[in-house]
Design a protein around this motif. Structure first.
Motif, short mmCIF file in Angstrom:
data_model
loop_
_atom_site.label_atom_id
_atom_site.label_comp_id
_atom_site.label_asym_id
_atom_site.label_seq_id
_atom_site.Cartn_x
_atom_site.Cartn_y
_atom_site.Cartn_z
N ILE A 132 -10.71 13.89 33.55
CA ILE A 132 -12.69 14.58 34.20
C ILE A 132 -13.28 13.87 32.86
O ILE A 132 -14.71 13.66 33.48
N PHE A 133 -13.62 13.34 31.90
CA PHE A 133 -13.62 12.70 31.28
C PHE A 133 -14.73 11.10 31.65
O PHE A 133 -15.13 11.37 31.53
N THR A 169 -3.62 14.27 31.31
CA THR A 169 -4.10 14.20 32.03
C THR A 169 -5.57 14.23 33.25
O THR A 169 -6.54 14.00 33.41
N PRO A 170 -5.39 15.83 33.49
CA PRO A 170 -7.12 16.66 33.58
C PRO A 170 -7.76 16.32 32.71
O PRO A 170 -8.71 16.05 33.29
N PRO A 201 -9.40 20.40 19.23
CA PRO A 201 -10.41 19.54 18.32
C PRO A 201 -11.11 20.78 19.73
O PRO A 201 -12.86 20.87 19.24
N TYR A 202 -10.99 20.78 20.99
CA TYR A 202 -12.10 20.65 21.48
C TYR A 202 -12.24 21.92 21.42
O TYR A 202 -13.47 21.84 22.15
N ASP A 251 -11.40 22.40 30.33
CA ASP A 251 -13.15 22.61 30.01
C ASP A 251 -13.03 23.27 29.18
O ASP A 251 -12.35 23.61 28.36
N GLU A 252 -14.65 23.45 29.22
CA GLU A 252 -15.55 24.46 28.38
C GLU A 252 -14.28 25.17 28.30
O GLU A 252 -15.08 26.28 27.02
#
Length: 674
Positions: free
Chosen positions: A260-261, A255-256, A117-118, A69-70
């Motif tokens: 989430i997306f 996958t997780p 990149p995220y 996540d973020e």
């Protein structure tokens, strides 16, 4: 599901882009990097030595990818090695207010992990500038909405906060890539596509001689998604569109985040499209508890990593997706590494397969087009069943002649990787066709070593045309009838006058057993020219080197050693890890497991493990030396030590001898003093 997206509001970016923030130059000098993190702004000039070959392992080391996540915004470049130092610490990039990140050649090579990149995006990076950029990494940036360019002149505009025309990032791109950039990412573009706001122009390529890869893409080309019309007479390099996939797979690293997306952007209760053609794997982290340092366990990273498995399992169960999972009987390990099982149980000639891993081309050994994609592409394929691509040019690699007995497909690849065309990055994003009588003589398992390591070439994918050996493989592994296997393999070759952008000729007879020096798989060198290197760890396994043919090679060396009363050198830790339970059963049937135990090797259940710094076989200190049959040896890939790549014979012989040793039939593996 489509109805819920048809009312979604999507808009394009403005025609002018303004990027307000600082520019981070990822230099080879760690001092310059630290000065920027401390607040100094460096003006770009050609004399500054930028880091080349920055892999995704360096942008987000494997342990960082436990987050999905973020939180990833705290971690970009923690594995970046500048000189002998790692100058970037947690949170430093985000605190620095950087909006652009700059490096040299081959930015984003290696793993397809979109966490890289995220993480950059979550840290504030909106623009990546480099001399050239690897395909998967670049597509991941575009899919997320991160801008990319090779135009260093834009850096002055960024520094001055000036508006930059969006066309600076779309110029020269095809219709779809341009649309994805304009809509700020793949999901928004696909929603616009489903809503009819984007109408794609079908390719107008007339019938032409084609390579096998081009033929497969043409047969899968999406002409009209709404009416299910698929297939065009021909494609050529540069044609851009979507191709329907036969298999889509992901593992617990990816996958997780994709789930989430999906849940956030599509809906908690929506269903994926055609779950029967989707596969999921728990294969990367099943041994993590044995490899993670006490410091990271104390920091809670093991608990974070375990959440990946739980999220994937829950999503697979909810969606009715086949999951090859973790062993549940008190044993570490998994049912299979994804690449191993896709080839063993699912891939067929002529298929298109996408996977959440750069080594997805492994399956190209049976003559299919299999390529790695990022998280956003996997998530979008759950909605549409297709994936975007631009038809690449094709490089033809011809390996002719009779190889020496102790030379393997791994040596072919180490030789190819040091070829000037490949070493200079000219093969990036290309289809790679392996052929020649030396390739034809290889088993399908050995061909898979070559197609697998197309990821190290930087290619889009690699394949070998199906033939009689492919027929035998399909009948043996799948229980297919010979007639069915022959039908699948029929006509699976390139046209005689197909076009290639480059033809690389290799003489198999001139190749000698090789190693790749630490740091990059392209650092190939003949063993006999390398001097004596003492070994602390020998690792025999992974998708690349955990197949039946690889186990035969380890056993061949060890049987002869055992007959002479030789064992693993006292100072060497030797691990053998197969790629699937099927391969383990093969080893049991042939008595290999007892042989491995007899000589002092440790056998491990299937898992990616040490290959991604997540299992027995990883180094613990910078001084430790590992000889390994895996596919890549980027800094930190398998621990902090010095990692050499080699073929299975060499790894087994080196474990016995205690130093890097070229194996030859019948040779005694005499050890030097400890």
């Amino acid at each position: 599901m489509l109805q819920s997206l048809r009312s979604r509001r999507v808009e394009t970016r403005p025609d002018q882009v303004r990027l307000a923030g600082r520019v981070l130059l990822l230099t080879a000098d760690p001092g310059l990097v630290r000065r920027q993190l401390e607040g100094e702004d460096l003006a770009w000039r050609p004399g500054i030595e930028l880091r080349d070959d920055i892999s995704t392992d360096e942008i987000t080391p494997a342990y960082i990818c436990y987050y999905y996540d973020e939180t990833l915004g705290d971690f970009p470049y923690l594995g970046l090695k500048c000189g002998d130092e790692f100058p970037i610490t947690r949170g430093a990039v985000k605190r620095g207010g950087f909006v652009a990140s700059v490096s040299g050649k081959r930015r984003g090579k290696g793993s397809s992990r979109e966490q890289s990149p995220y993480a950059e995006m979550c840290a504030g990076i909106k623009l990546v500038v480099a001399e050239n950029i690897e395909r998967i990494y670049k597509e991941n940036c575009q899919n997320l909405g991160v801008l990319t360019t090779t135009d260093f002149s834009l850096l002055d505009k960024v520094r001055r906060g000036e508006a930059i025309p969006l066309s600076a990032f779309t110029a020269g791109e095809g219709e779809i890539t341009r649309g994805i950039i304009e809509y700020g990412g793949l999901f928004n573009f696909n929603v616009a596509r489903l809503q009819g706001k984007v109408v794609l122009t079908p390719p107008t390529t007339r019938p032409r001689p084609m390579t096998l890869g081009e033929k497969i893409l043409a047969r899968h080309w999406v002409v009209d998604a709404a009416r299910g019309k698929v297939g065009v007479p021909a494609v050529k390099p540069g044609d851009e569109g979507f191709v329907v996939t036969d298999i889509r797979f992901s593992h617990e690293y990816v996958t997780p985040m994709a789930a989430i997306f999906f849940e956030q952007l599509v809906g908690q209760d929506e269903k994926v499209h055609d779950p029967a053609s989707i596969l999921m794997f728990r294969d990367h982290l099943t041994f993590l508890g044995e490899a993670m340092t006490p410091e990271r366990v104390k920091d809670g990273l093991l608990d974070v990593a375990l959440q990946l498995e739980k999220k994937q399992r829950a999503f697979a169960e909810k969606q009715g997706i086949k999951l090859y999972g973790e062993l549940r009987l008190g044993h570490h390990g998994s049912e299979a590494i994804c690449h191993s099982k896709i080839l063993e149980g699912h891939a067929e000639p002529g298929m298109i397969i996408i996977g959440s891993d750069s080594h997805t081309p492994h399956a190209g050994a049976v003559g299919c087009v299999a390529f790695g994609v990022g998280t956003t592409a996997i998530f979008n394929s759950w909605i549409t069943k297709d994936v975007r691509l631009t038809v690449p040019e094709t490089v033809k690699v011809v390996v002719r002649g009779r190889k020496p007995d102790n030379v393997t497909a791994k040596d072919f690849m180490l030789e190819i990787l040091r070829h000037p065309y490949v070493k200079s990055g000219q093969a990036i994003g290309k289809l790679v066709e392996y052929c020649g009588d030396a390739v034809e003589s290889l088993s399908v398992d050995e061909r898979a070593t070559m197609t697998n390591m197309t990821a190290e070439v930087g290619g889009f994918t690699g394949y070998v045309a199906p033939d009689a050996k492919t027929v035998e493989y399909l009948t043996a592994y799948r229980g297919m009838s010979r007639a069915q296997a022959e039908r699948l393999c029929a006509g699976g070759g390139s046209d005689p006058d197909a076009e290639y952008c480059e033809v690389i000729e290799i003489d198999a007879g001139a190749i000698r057993p090789m190693i790749a020096l630490p740091g990059d798989p392209g650092n190939g060198r003949v063993i006999e020219e390398s001097g004596r290197v003492r070994v602390d760890i020998a690792y025999a396994g992974s998708c690349t080197a955990g197949k039946k043919a690889d186990m035969d090679m380890y056993a061949r060396v060890l049987e002869q050693a055992a007959a002479r009363g030789e064992r693993v050198a006292p100072w060497v830790r030797f691990y053998i890890q197969c790629g699937s339970q099927d391969v383990k059963r093969y080893c049991e049937e042939r008595g290999y497991l007892e042989l491995f135990r007899k000589v002092g090797a440790t056998f491990l259940e299937p898992s990616c493990g040490a290959c991604i710094n997540a299992g027995p076989g990883v180094s613990k200190t910078r001084d430790e030396v590992t000889i390994s049959a895996i596919n890549r040896n980027f800094p930190g890939r398998s621990g902090p030590g010095q990692l050499y790549l080699a073929n299975p014979y060499t790894v087994a012989a080196s474990a016995i001898a205690g130093y890097i040793t070229e194996w030859q039939e019948g040779m005694a593996l005499a050890r030097p003093p400890a």
